[in-house]
Write a protein that holds these residues in place. Sequence first.
Motif, PDB file in Angstrom:
ATOM      1  N   ALA A 180      39.237  29.518  43.428  1.00  0.00           N
ATOM      2  CA  ALA A 180      40.189  30.611  43.634  1.00  0.00           C
ATOM      3  C   ALA A 180      41.398  30.416  42.731  1.00  0.00           C
ATOM      4  CB  ALA A 180      40.628  30.681  45.090  1.00  0.00           C
ATOM      5  N   ALA A 181      41.833  31.495  42.088  1.00  0.00           N
ATOM      6  CA  ALA A 181      42.964  31.414  41.179  1.00  0.00           C
ATOM      7  C   ALA A 181      43.706  32.738  41.159  1.00  0.00           C
ATOM      8  CB  ALA A 181      42.494  31.060  39.764  1.00  0.00           C
ATOM      9  N   LEU A 182      44.985  32.652  40.852  1.00  0.00           N
ATOM     10  CA  LEU A 182      45.818  33.831  40.629  1.00  0.00           C
ATOM     11  C   LEU A 182      45.969  34.002  39.125  1.00  0.00           C
ATOM     12  CD1 LEU A 182      47.560  35.748  42.576  1.00  0.00           C
ATOM     13  CD2 LEU A 182      49.520  34.497  41.669  1.00  0.00           C
ATOM     14  N   VAL A 183      45.659  35.187  38.619  1.00  0.00           N
ATOM     15  CA  VAL A 183      45.658  35.419  37.173  1.00  0.00           C
ATOM     16  C   VAL A 183      46.747  36.418  36.822  1.00  0.00           C
ATOM     17  CG1 VAL A 183      44.312  36.180  35.193  1.00  0.00           C
ATOM     18  CG2 VAL A 183      43.192  34.941  37.045  1.00  0.00           C
ATOM     19  N   MET A 184      47.626  36.004  35.917  1.00  0.00           N
ATOM     20  CA  MET A 184      48.723  36.852  35.456  1.00  0.00           C
ATOM     21  C   MET A 184      48.340  37.454  34.111  1.00  0.00           C
ATOM     22  SD  MET A 184      51.815  34.212  36.424  1.00  0.00           S
ATOM     23  CE  MET A 184      50.951  32.805  35.717  1.00  0.00           C
ATOM     24  N   GLY A 185      48.356  38.762  34.017  1.00  0.00           N
ATOM     25  CA  GLY A 185      47.944  39.430  32.797  1.00  0.00           C
ATOM     26  C   GLY A 185      49.082  40.150  32.110  1.00  0.00           C
ATOM     27  N   VAL A 223      55.922  28.500  44.610  1.00  0.00           N
ATOM     28  CA  VAL A 223      56.003  29.848  45.169  1.00  0.00           C
ATOM     29  C   VAL A 223      55.751  30.850  44.048  1.00  0.00           C
ATOM     30  CG1 VAL A 223      57.396  31.502  46.467  1.00  0.00           C
ATOM     31  CG2 VAL A 223      57.715  29.053  46.839  1.00  0.00           C
ATOM     32  N   LEU A 224      54.816  31.750  44.287  1.00  0.00           N
ATOM     33  CA  LEU A 224      54.517  32.832  43.344  1.00  0.00           C
ATOM     34  C   LEU A 224      54.666  34.150  44.083  1.00  0.00           C
ATOM     35  CD1 LEU A 224      51.271  31.258  41.871  1.00  0.00           C
ATOM     36  CD2 LEU A 224      53.480  31.360  40.706  1.00  0.00           C
ATOM     37  N   GLU A 225      55.512  35.029  43.579  1.00  0.00           N
ATOM     38  CA  GLU A 225      55.753  36.315  44.226  1.00  0.00           C
ATOM     39  C   GLU A 225      55.622  37.439  43.216  1.00  0.00           C
ATOM     40  OE1 GLU A 225      58.844  34.832  47.730  1.00  0.00           O
ATOM     41  OE2 GLU A 225      59.621  35.979  46.020  1.00  0.00           O
ATOM     42  N   GLY A 226      55.113  38.567  43.669  1.00  0.00           N
ATOM     43  CA  GLY A 226      54.951  39.719  42.793  1.00  0.00           C
ATOM     44  C   GLY A 226      54.137  40.790  43.462  1.00  0.00           C
ATOM     45  N   ARG A 227      53.284  41.454  42.687  1.00  0.00           N
ATOM     46  CA  ARG A 227      52.455  42.528  43.232  1.00  0.00           C
ATOM     47  C   ARG A 227      51.049  42.424  42.615  1.00  0.00           C
ATOM     48  NH1 ARG A 227      55.511  44.287  39.197  1.00  0.00           N
ATOM     49  NH2 ARG A 227      54.617  45.625  37.598  1.00  0.00           N
ATOM     50  N   PHE A 228      50.084  42.927  43.344  1.00  0.00           N
ATOM     51  CA  PHE A 228      48.704  42.878  42.871  1.00  0.00           C
ATOM     52  C   PHE A 228      48.441  44.013  41.881  1.00  0.00           C
ATOM     53  CE2 PHE A 228      48.260  40.936  47.174  1.00  0.00           C
ATOM     54  CZ  PHE A 228      47.885  39.669  46.741  1.00  0.00           C
ATOM     55  N   VAL A 229      47.661  43.703  40.858  1.00  0.00           N
ATOM     56  CA  VAL A 229      47.267  44.715  39.866  1.00  0.00           C
ATOM     57  C   VAL A 229      45.744  44.716  39.758  1.00  0.00           C
ATOM     58  CG1 VAL A 229      49.412  44.540  38.548  1.00  0.00           C
ATOM     59  CG2 VAL A 229      47.488  43.072  37.958  1.00  0.00           C
ATOM     60  N   VAL A 241      29.168  34.689  41.013  1.00  0.00           N
ATOM     61  CA  VAL A 241      28.299  33.668  41.589  1.00  0.00           C
ATOM     62  C   VAL A 241      27.908  32.689  40.493  1.00  0.00           C
ATOM     63  CG1 VAL A 241      26.081  33.208  42.689  1.00  0.00           C
ATOM     64  CG2 VAL A 241      27.420  35.212  43.376  1.00  0.00           C
ATOM     65  N   ILE A 242      28.268  31.422  40.678  1.00  0.00           N
ATOM     66  CA  ILE A 242      27.931  30.377  39.717  1.00  0.00           C
ATOM     67  C   ILE A 242      26.660  29.661  40.135  1.00  0.00           C
ATOM     68  CG2 ILE A 242      28.756  28.232  38.660  1.00  0.00           C
ATOM     69  CD1 ILE A 242      31.591  29.259  39.088  1.00  0.00           C
ATOM     70  N   SER A 243      26.507  29.450  41.436  1.00  0.00           N
ATOM     71  CA  SER A 243      25.328  28.781  41.975  1.00  0.00           C
ATOM     72  C   SER A 243      25.143  29.247  43.404  1.00  0.00           C
ATOM     73  CB  SER A 243      25.491  27.254  41.933  1.00  0.00           C
ATOM     74  OG  SER A 243      24.504  26.619  42.739  1.00  0.00           O
ATOM     75  N   PRO A 244      23.893  29.419  43.860  1.00  0.00           N
ATOM     76  CA  PRO A 244      23.691  29.815  45.263  1.00  0.00           C
ATOM     77  C   PRO A 244      24.127  28.751  46.254  1.00  0.00           C
ATOM     78  CG  PRO A 244      21.593  29.301  44.214  1.00  0.00           C
ATOM     79  CD  PRO A 244      22.628  29.317  43.128  1.00  0.00           C
ATOM     80  N   GLU A 245      24.357  27.530  45.779  1.00  0.00           N
ATOM     81  CA  GLU A 245      24.782  26.449  46.661  1.00  0.00           C
ATOM     82  C   GLU A 245      26.292  26.251  46.667  1.00  0.00           C
ATOM     83  OE1 GLU A 245      22.598  25.162  48.590  1.00  0.00           O
ATOM     84  OE2 GLU A 245      20.996  26.304  47.602  1.00  0.00           O
ATOM     85  N   ARG A 246      26.997  27.138  45.963  1.00  0.00           N
ATOM     86  CA  ARG A 246      28.456  27.027  45.906  1.00  0.00           C
ATOM     87  C   ARG A 246      29.077  28.387  46.185  1.00  0.00           C
ATOM     88  NH1 ARG A 246      29.829  24.841  40.131  1.00  0.00           N
ATOM     89  NH2 ARG A 246      31.831  25.697  40.787  1.00  0.00           N
ATOM     90  N   PRO A 247      30.294  28.408  46.701  1.00  0.00           N
ATOM     91  CA  PRO A 247      30.945  29.701  46.900  1.00  0.00           C
ATOM     92  C   PRO A 247      31.248  30.364  45.571  1.00  0.00           C
ATOM     93  CG  PRO A 247      32.483  27.914  47.307  1.00  0.00           C
ATOM     94  CD  PRO A 247      31.131  27.285  47.154  1.00  0.00           C
ATOM     95  N   PRO A 248      31.267  31.692  45.517  1.00  0.00           N
ATOM     96  CA  PRO A 248      31.625  32.372  44.269  1.00  0.00           C
ATOM     97  C   PRO A 248      33.032  31.994  43.821  1.00  0.00           C
ATOM     98  CG  PRO A 248      30.630  33.890  45.835  1.00  0.00           C
ATOM     99  CD  PRO A 248      30.896  32.630  46.588  1.00  0.00           C
ATOM    100  N   ALA A 249      33.245  32.028  42.519  1.00  0.00           N
ATOM    101  CA  ALA A 249      34.573  31.788  41.959  1.00  0.00           C
ATOM    102  C   ALA A 249      35.284  33.129  41.819  1.00  0.00           C
ATOM    103  CB  ALA A 249      34.457  31.101  40.607  1.00  0.00           C
ATOM    104  N   CYS A 250      36.530  33.189  42.263  1.00  0.00           N
ATOM    105  CA  CYS A 250      37.266  34.459  42.319  1.00  0.00           C
ATOM    106  C   CYS A 250      38.611  34.344  41.620  1.00  0.00           C
ATOM    107  CB  CYS A 250      37.487  34.887  43.769  1.00  0.00           C
ATOM    108  SG  CYS A 250      35.964  35.133  44.725  1.00  0.00           S
ATOM    109  N   ALA A 251      39.020  35.428  40.987  1.00  0.00           N
ATOM    110  CA  ALA A 251      40.314  35.521  40.333  1.00  0.00           C
ATOM    111  C   ALA A 251      41.036  36.757  40.863  1.00  0.00           C
ATOM    112  CB  ALA A 251      40.157  35.609  38.814  1.00  0.00           C
ATOM    113  N   VAL A 252      42.303  36.587  41.202  1.00  0.00           N
ATOM    114  CA  VAL A 252      43.123  37.655  41.791  1.00  0.00           C
ATOM    115  C   VAL A 252      44.103  38.149  40.734  1.00  0.00           C
ATOM    116  CG1 VAL A 252      44.646  38.287  43.686  1.00  0.00           C
ATOM    117  CG2 VAL A 252      42.927  36.488  44.027  1.00  0.00           C
ATOM    118  N   GLY A 253      44.051  39.424  40.404  1.00  0.00           N
ATOM    119  CA  GLY A 253      44.945  39.982  39.398  1.00  0.00           C
ATOM    120  C   GLY A 253      46.345  40.186  39.946  1.00  0.00           C
ATOM    121  N   ALA A 254      47.362  39.750  39.196  1.00  0.00           N
ATOM    122  CA  ALA A 254      48.728  39.813  39.706  1.00  0.00           C
ATOM    123  C   ALA A 254      49.736  39.976  38.581  1.00  0.00           C
ATOM    124  CB  ALA A 254      49.055  38.547  40.499  1.00  0.00           C
TER     125      ALA A 254
END
Length: 276
Positions: A180-185, A223-229, A241-254
């Motif tokens: 899980a990651a927060l991605v700033m664009g 602390v990271l504050e802002g708004r979702f994009v 999905v990287i592997s069925p034995e691992r949780p999916p990897a996710c990125a949150v746009g912000a």
Amino acid sequence: MVFEMKVHWRTAAALVLAGSVVVGCDRPVEPAAPPPPEPAAPSAAPSPTLDRAAILAAVDAAASDTAAGVARAGPEPLVGRTFSLRVAFGCFGPQTAPSGEPATRDGTPRWAASADGRTIRLTLSPVDWTDGDVSGPAPEGFETLSGVWINQPWMRSEACPAWSVREAEAPAVPLPARVAALVMGRPTGASRVGRSGDQTFTHVVRAEGEEPVARPAQGYRLVLEGRFVGWADERVIRCRVISPERPPACAVGAAVDRIAFEDGATGAVLSEWRPG
């Protein structure tokens, strides 16, 4: 004559009394006033700003859909919502980057003490994901993409854990990959002034007097504050999905408007930046 007058008087009195009874029977009965309406119960409106627990709940839902191959229909409810994410770090002691350089751009906040113990340096260098991130190739429409890892995404608490694991007790199993990651664009053509993903954030805690600087009792917090994009498909959270034995990897746009370091024990703000 007197007798007739008495009769007439009694007759008149009886007529008046009868008339009053008739009038009383014909009068409409007014309905009782209705009771005042009960006050409406306050509705449980969602919090306007999402915290760590709410963000990770949304990531869990998106990861579950991705793992199941389900695409949610309808508008993305997170677009434009504000957030305040706290990431506890250095809970069990100082940290150094794999290369030995504390300012390595790997999107992980760290702290390390100087050799003489007089200072503690806190650093955050967002990782460059312009060519793609954990969720897949870079989406279109962004000149740069920079990420910050959300550590321990299975933990909703904003504070350091109350437990510790000694290395001798730790099982010999591979450490789980970060998911899980927060991605700033920065959109293509946007101004480069003050963009949060293009710099390293540093704060130095200095000792007072002749004693060494006090080690943090409960680490520190980023602390990271802002708004979702939304990305090009208007989704805020992208998962892969990287592997069925691992949780999916996710990125949150912000879009991040404020970055700060806090003391983990007191919550006191040590330094803050408003790069947006």
